[in-house]
Design a protein around this motif. Structure first.
Motif, PDB file in Angstrom:
ATOM      1  N   SER A   1       2.239   0.545   1.087  1.00  0.00           N
ATOM      2  CA  SER A   1       3.023   1.752   1.054  1.00  0.00           C
ATOM      3  C   SER A   1       3.735   2.533   0.114  1.00  0.00           C
ATOM      4  CB  SER A   1       4.097   1.912   2.421  1.00  0.00           C
ATOM      5  OG  SER A   1       5.258   0.897   1.912  1.00  0.00           O
ATOM      6  N   SER A   2       3.542   2.133  -1.066  1.00  0.00           N
ATOM      7  CA  SER A   2       3.831   2.917  -2.421  1.00  0.00           C
ATOM      8  C   SER A   2       3.259   2.265  -3.382  1.00  0.00           C
ATOM      9  CB  SER A   2       5.348   2.515  -2.605  1.00  0.00           C
ATOM     10  OG  SER A   2       5.600   0.990  -2.958  1.00  0.00           O
TER      11      SER A   2
ATOM     12  N   ASP B   1      -2.971   2.436  -0.467  1.00  0.00           N
ATOM     13  CA  ASP B   1      -1.834   2.943  -0.389  1.00  0.00           C
ATOM     14  C   ASP B   1      -2.049   4.109   0.724  1.00  0.00           C
ATOM     15  OD1 ASP B   1       0.530   4.147  -0.498  1.00  0.00           O
ATOM     16  OD2 ASP B   1       0.578   4.374  -2.657  1.00  0.00           O
TER      17      ASP B   1
ATOM     18  N   THR C   1       0.381   5.318   2.470  1.00  0.00           N
ATOM     19  CA  THR C   1       1.444   6.538   2.384  1.00  0.00           C
ATOM     20  C   THR C   1       0.596   7.675   1.557  1.00  0.00           C
ATOM     21  OG1 THR C   1       3.198   5.330   2.574  1.00  0.00           O
ATOM     22  CG2 THR C   1       3.655   7.382   1.581  1.00  0.00           C
TER      23      THR C   1
END
Length: 450
Positions: A262-263, A280, A282
């Motif tokens: 997520s990053s 990723d 996100t």
């Protein structure tokens, strides 16, 4: 407790043989410090959303009595422990208060009544030293340096004798039983004990336990996905406490992990472990739900296309699932025909929804996986001891700061595993095999250095 800590420190620093008689002669204290939740506070978060429930308010550091030692059990001086998601669930009293587990266990026998108390000592990991063993314990003795897995079973039913996870009285220690590992002393069954990896510090050795064993059964074991060389394995939360071990198992077993994070920082961690295919989610803005009630199949398709770009046109053989509701529909969709979705936990919600056409018509399988049996936990720990799999410890807290540690895990602001020093006064203690440690030091520190 000071005499116990001094004896452990002296034994480790001397790097000699352990004097079992000396440890057995150490007087036990009447009480010890432990992280607890209180039965009279189970409604303290009533009306709040899950995210707004704060473990720092519900977790207490109490002085509690040393429990009675029963047959087949051991008391362990806990040098270090760690925070798992079940500690978060306990602290926010979701999905139910763990006191219901303790009440049920307490009705089983005269001995289990000890667990039904107005406080719950939590924690499902430990690294420490055996202080006492109960009647019938022959494999372990005072002074042994150990880690503990969290499977607690009674094994009075035939159901558990092929796979102990199927025992009707199977429980998770420190979650569904009392006297857990986030404390200075813990009570365990002797068949929870395993040798502490000698090249690791106390806090490093305490970190893998629950998640490493869970990932091993879920991905490697024949009771899970039975991963093989060449498999493409989609791993959700691949830099987290559970996913970081799944990523290592995939790499060590000749599979190709497709790591979902997520990053950018978490993507870097996966690449540092050796993974090349990283998504990723996100940054690429995957939104699998249009609203609270409606999933978006177009996003499943976009996600599947991205996976194939990373695998040379192949779909995934195995999905390592643990987020649950948020991702499960996508997981079922992107799995190849005849592939496997293996699921444990449901950190984003327990009510999974998926389009069954993509399951039944493509002959896919969903396998439920929960922790690991003793053999699986032992094998997972053996791989740690051999330096094949490494701890993913990123940060360590003091025992009195466990609430903050649980808060960080609850908010997903941590990397890998979060450790807790219990009796150990500082980090870096407990190493006996310095040669093996030097060989693997970069991998051991990988999550601390990012």
């Amino acid at each position: 407790m000071k005499d116990i800590l001094d004896a452990i420190t002296a034994s480790t620093e001397s790097n000699g043989s352990v004097d079992s008689a000396a440890f057995a002669a150490l007087p036990l204290p009447e009480s010890y410090r432990a992280v607890t939740v209180h039965k009279d506070e189970t409604e303290m978060f009533a009306g709040l959303s899950t995210r707004d429930k704060d473990p720092r308010k519900s977790l207490h550091l109490d002085e509690v009595p040393v429990p009675e030692l029963g047959p087949g059990e051991a008391l362990v001086a806990v040098m270090a422990s760690s925070v798992n998601y079940n500690s978060v669930w306990t602290s926010i009293f979701e999905p139910v208060s763990t006191f219901s587990f303790l009440e049920r266990y307490g009705r089983l026998s005269e001995l289990t009544k000890r667990h039904d108390l107005p406080y719950h000592v939590i924690g499902s990991d430990l690294a420490g030293v055996v202080l006492r063993t109960g009647p019938g314990v022959n494999a372990w003795k005072p002074g042994d340096e150990v880690v503990a897995h969290c499977l607690s079973v009674e094994l009075e039913s035939a159901d558990g004798h092929d796979d102990t996870m199927l025992d009707p009285e199977q429980r998770i220690w420190g979650f569904e039983t009392n006297f857990g590992g986030l404390a200075e002393i813990a009570l365990v069954k002797s068949n929870q004990l395993m040798p502490k990896p000698k090249h690791l510090t106390w806090e490093e050795a305490a970190a893998p336990g629950l998640v490493n064993s869970t990932a091993y059964r879920q991905l490697v074991s024949r009771n899970g996905a039975a991963m093989k060389q060449g498999d493409n394995v989609l791993i959700w939360g691949a830099s987290g406490g559970l996913g970081s071990y799944a990523t290592q198992f995939a790499l060590a077993g000749g599979a190709t992990p497709i790591c979902v994070v997520s990053s950018p920082a978490k993507a870097d961690i996966c690449r540092a472990m050796g993974a090349e295919a990283v998504i990723d989610r996100t940054a690429e803005d995957y939104r699998f739900w249009k609203d609270e009630h409606t999933q978006d199949p177009r996003e499943w398709k976009r996600f599947g296309k991205r996976i194939r770009e990373l695998t040379g046109g192949e779909d995934v053989d195995i999905v390592f699932e643990h987020p649950g509701r948020e991702t499960f529909g996508a997981s079922v969709y992107v799995t190849r025909k005849g592939g496997t979705i293996v699921t444990c936990a449901s950190t984003s919600g327990y009510n999974h929804e998926y389009d069954n056409r993509y399951l039944w018509m493509s002959l896919k399988r969903i396998i439920g996986s929960h922790f690991a049996n003793y053999r699986e936990a032992w094998e997972a720990n053996r791989l740690i001891a051999k330096g094949k799999i490494h701890p993913t410890l990123s940060r360590t807290y003091r025992l009195e700061d466990t609430g903050q540690a649980a808060h960080d895990v609850h908010r997903n602001v941590h990397q890998g595993k979060v450790g807790v020093l219990c009796l150990a006064p500082e980090e870096g203690m407990g190493v006996r095999d310095h040669e093996t440690r030097a060989k693997h030091i970069d991998a051991i520190n990988r999550f601390r250095n990012l």
